[in-house]
Design a protein around this motif. Structure first.
Motif, PDB file in Angstrom:
ATOM      1  N   GLU A   9       0.836  -1.195   0.000  1.00  0.00           N
ATOM      2  CA  GLU A   9       0.000   0.000   0.000  1.00  0.00           C
ATOM      3  C   GLU A   9       0.867   1.240   0.000  1.00  0.00           C
ATOM      4  O   GLU A   9       2.032   1.202   0.430  1.00  0.00           O
ATOM      5  N   GLY A  10       0.271   2.335  -0.449  1.00  0.00           N
ATOM      6  CA  GLY A  10       0.975   3.613  -0.457  1.00  0.00           C
ATOM      7  C   GLY A  10       0.274   4.571  -1.397  1.00  0.00           C
ATOM      8  O   GLY A  10      -0.649   4.180  -2.124  1.00  0.00           O
ATOM      9  N   GLY A  11       0.709   5.804  -1.372  1.00  0.00           N
ATOM     10  CA  GLY A  11       0.104   6.813  -2.229  1.00  0.00           C
ATOM     11  C   GLY A  11       0.621   6.710  -3.652  1.00  0.00           C
ATOM     12  O   GLY A  11       1.355   5.784  -4.013  1.00  0.00           O
ATOM     13  N   GLU A  12       0.231   7.691  -4.455  1.00  0.00           N
ATOM     14  CA  GLU A  12       0.681   7.721  -5.852  1.00  0.00           C
ATOM     15  C   GLU A  12       2.196   7.956  -5.867  1.00  0.00           C
ATOM     16  O   GLU A  12       2.724   8.727  -5.063  1.00  0.00           O
ATOM     17  N   VAL A 132       5.837   7.559   1.527  1.00  0.00           N
ATOM     18  CA  VAL A 132       6.477   8.628   0.743  1.00  0.00           C
ATOM     19  C   VAL A 132       5.607   9.875   0.911  1.00  0.00           C
ATOM     20  O   VAL A 132       4.388   9.790   0.732  1.00  0.00           O
ATOM     21  N   PRO A 133       6.182  11.013   1.284  1.00  0.00           N
ATOM     22  CA  PRO A 133       5.358  12.215   1.390  1.00  0.00           C
ATOM     23  C   PRO A 133       4.632  12.464   0.071  1.00  0.00           C
ATOM     24  O   PRO A 133       5.235  12.313  -1.004  1.00  0.00           O
ATOM     25  N   PHE A 163      -3.294   6.279   5.699  1.00  0.00           N
ATOM     26  CA  PHE A 163      -2.372   5.131   5.754  1.00  0.00           C
ATOM     27  C   PHE A 163      -1.532   5.190   7.031  1.00  0.00           C
ATOM     28  O   PHE A 163      -1.333   4.169   7.706  1.00  0.00           O
ATOM     29  N   VAL A 164      -1.031   6.385   7.359  1.00  0.00           N
ATOM     30  CA  VAL A 164      -0.182   6.530   8.549  1.00  0.00           C
ATOM     31  C   VAL A 164      -0.972   6.139   9.806  1.00  0.00           C
ATOM     32  O   VAL A 164      -0.466   5.409  10.669  1.00  0.00           O
ATOM     33  N   GLU A 165      -2.228   6.579   9.865  1.00  0.00           N
ATOM     34  CA  GLU A 165      -3.040   6.263  11.048  1.00  0.00           C
ATOM     35  C   GLU A 165      -3.330   4.758  11.133  1.00  0.00           C
ATOM     36  O   GLU A 165      -3.206   4.151  12.199  1.00  0.00           O
ATOM     37  N   MET A 166      -3.679   4.142  10.020  1.00  0.00           N
ATOM     38  CA  MET A 166      -3.981   2.696  10.057  1.00  0.00           C
ATOM     39  C   MET A 166      -2.739   1.900  10.453  1.00  0.00           C
ATOM     40  O   MET A 166      -2.836   0.912  11.176  1.00  0.00           O
ATOM     41  N   ASP A 178      10.311   3.326   4.767  1.00  0.00           N
ATOM     42  CA  ASP A 178      10.623   4.655   4.229  1.00  0.00           C
ATOM     43  C   ASP A 178      10.859   4.488   2.721  1.00  0.00           C
ATOM     44  O   ASP A 178      11.866   3.902   2.307  1.00  0.00           O
ATOM     45  N   GLY A 179       9.922   4.990   1.937  1.00  0.00           N
ATOM     46  CA  GLY A 179       9.986   4.761   0.485  1.00  0.00           C
ATOM     47  C   GLY A 179      10.725   5.847  -0.269  1.00  0.00           C
ATOM     48  O   GLY A 179      10.644   5.898  -1.495  1.00  0.00           O
ATOM     49  N   THR A 180      11.457   6.705   0.435  1.00  0.00           N
ATOM     50  CA  THR A 180      12.078   7.840  -0.262  1.00  0.00           C
ATOM     51  C   THR A 180      13.434   7.500  -0.898  1.00  0.00           C
ATOM     52  O   THR A 180      13.949   8.286  -1.687  1.00  0.00           O
TER      53      THR A 180
END
Ligand code: TMP
Length: 211
Positions: A9-12, A132-133, A163-166, A178-180
């Motif tokens: 999972e993660g953002g775009e 990732v921000p 996502f951060v809260e879950m 850390d996806g950066t």
């Protein structure tokens, strides 16, 4: 024995598709994605992501995602798990909670029940969250390629916060990465976290009595 289900999972622009493929190759898992993963699911993906209607209703959007999931469970995920295969899914029910719940503002308790119904009660054994921000994720994409990618900075900030809260609520079930970093750096973190979770012994030398 039922195979495990691991969701990425993660953002775009979080790099989760690349990382899901890397881990699937490493551990020999079935790799699939949502929305999609079946002929019907891929058709529904096209409808929900590329349909050129500005006022796609949030509930309609949810139901299309869940229709794709129900078909995916029946046709791909369930049978693979029944064959004791590990399944890695690029997005699963927590995307519905993040995007349609935190993002669109639909009720989370309703969505949890609907996700359970669509997935026949199956939730991932492990969620790998590539953190990732949202601004960085957006910068990684050349330009928004679909309706949800183009949904706006505030929407994507809410999705990310969701996502951060879950992840915070369920630290045992979520691996936060850390996806950066570079693809290789992130893949190494995913591999290490997965091995720890799966109880696989790390590369520590075996004691002499086990050689
Ligand atoms: P992606 O897999 O290429 O990231 O694109 C899938 C898009 O669909 C992404 O914007 C997230 C969105 N999505 C939802 O809004 N709800 C869902 O339940 C799922 C699985 C995906």
């Amino acid at each position: 024995m039922r195979g495990r289900l691991i969701a990425f999972e993660g953002g775009e622009g979080s790099g989760k598709s690349t990382q899901a493929a890397r881990l699937a190759e490493r551990i020999g898992a079935v790799l699939t994605r949502e929305p999609g993963g079946t002929p019907l699911g891929e058709t529904l993906r096209d409808v929900v992501l590329h349909h050129r209607v500005d006022d796609f209703d949030a509930r309609a959007e949810t139901l299309v995602m869940l229709a794709a999931r129900a078909q995916h469970m029946a046709e791909v995920v369930g049978p693979a798990q029944n064959n004791n295969r590990t399944v890695i899914c690029d997005r699963f029910s927590h995307s519905t909670l993040a995007y349609q719940g935190y993002g669109r503002g639909l009720d989370l308790a309703d969505l949890r029940r609907m996700c359970s119904w669509a997935s026949r009660g199956i939730w991932p054994d492990l969620v790998v969250f590539l953190d990732v921000p949202p601004e960085l994720g957006r910068a990684r994409m050349a330009r928004p390629a679909d309706r949800l990618e183009g949904a706006g900075a505030e929407f994507h900030a809410r999705v990310h916060a969701g996502f951060v809260e879950m992840a915070r609520e369920d630290p045992k079930g979520w691996l936060v990465i850390d996806g950066t970093g570079s693809v290789d750096e992130v893949a190494a973190q995913v591999a290490e976290g997965y091995d720890r979770w799966a109880g696989v012994r790390q590369a520590t030398p075996k004691p002499p009595w086990e050689l």
